[in-house]
Design an enzyme around this catalytic site. Structure first.
Site, PDB file in Angstrom:
ATOM      1  N   ARG A 109      18.598  12.450   9.963  1.00  0.00           N
ATOM      2  CA  ARG A 109      18.882  11.994   8.592  1.00  0.00           C
ATOM      3  C   ARG A 109      17.779  11.100   8.043  1.00  0.00           C
ATOM      4  NH1 ARG A 109      25.210  10.497   9.501  1.00  0.00           N
ATOM      5  NH2 ARG A 109      25.914  12.641   9.797  1.00  0.00           N
ATOM      6  N   CYS A 110      16.848  10.717   8.897  1.00  0.00           N
ATOM      7  CA  CYS A 110      15.775   9.797   8.526  1.00  0.00           C
ATOM      8  C   CYS A 110      14.502  10.586   8.230  1.00  0.00           C
ATOM      9  CB  CYS A 110      15.546   8.812   9.663  1.00  0.00           C
ATOM     10  SG  CYS A 110      14.119   7.743   9.448  1.00  0.00           S
TER      11      CYS A 110
END
Length: 114
Positions: A9-10
């Site tokens: 998600r980063c």
């Protein structure tokens, strides 16, 4: 063997993953959200990074601020918070030959692998 501690998600973590793939490096991915780190794993990472747990935790993250902000914690308490909430661990972390870096900026990874 290179190890990437990763959170998909980063964007910075995805960037490090892409970089390692482009460099055709042999590496292992540890998904921080799916593969729970043990306390000893996290302590070893801190040792390799030469950091305290208070430096590895993402204090500016909205989740941290909402749930843990405004209080003082011991290093042990920060460690426990990260173990229970791995999304709060700084990432990506790249480990090679007994050394580790946080891959922000990406140049940190380039220097480690250089």
């Amino acid at each position: 063997m290179i190890k990437l501690y990763h959170n998909n998600r980063c964007s910075k973590s995805r960037c490090a993953l892409e970089y390692l793939e482009e460099q055709h490096k042999d590496f292992e991915v540890v998904d921080l959200l799916k593969e729970k780190l043990s306390k000893s794993d996290l302590e070893e990472l801190l040792k390799l990074l030469d950091m305290r747990s208070s430096e590895l935790i993402r204090k500016e993250d909205a989740f941290f601020k909402e749930n843990f902000g405004g209080k003082n914690y011991t290093e042990e308490e920060y460690l426990d918070i990260m173990l229970k909430n791995p999304r709060l661990i700084q990432r990506p972390i790249v480990v090679k030959n007994g050394k580790a870096v946080i891959g922000r900026p990406l140049e940190n990874v380039e220097q480690l692998l250089g």
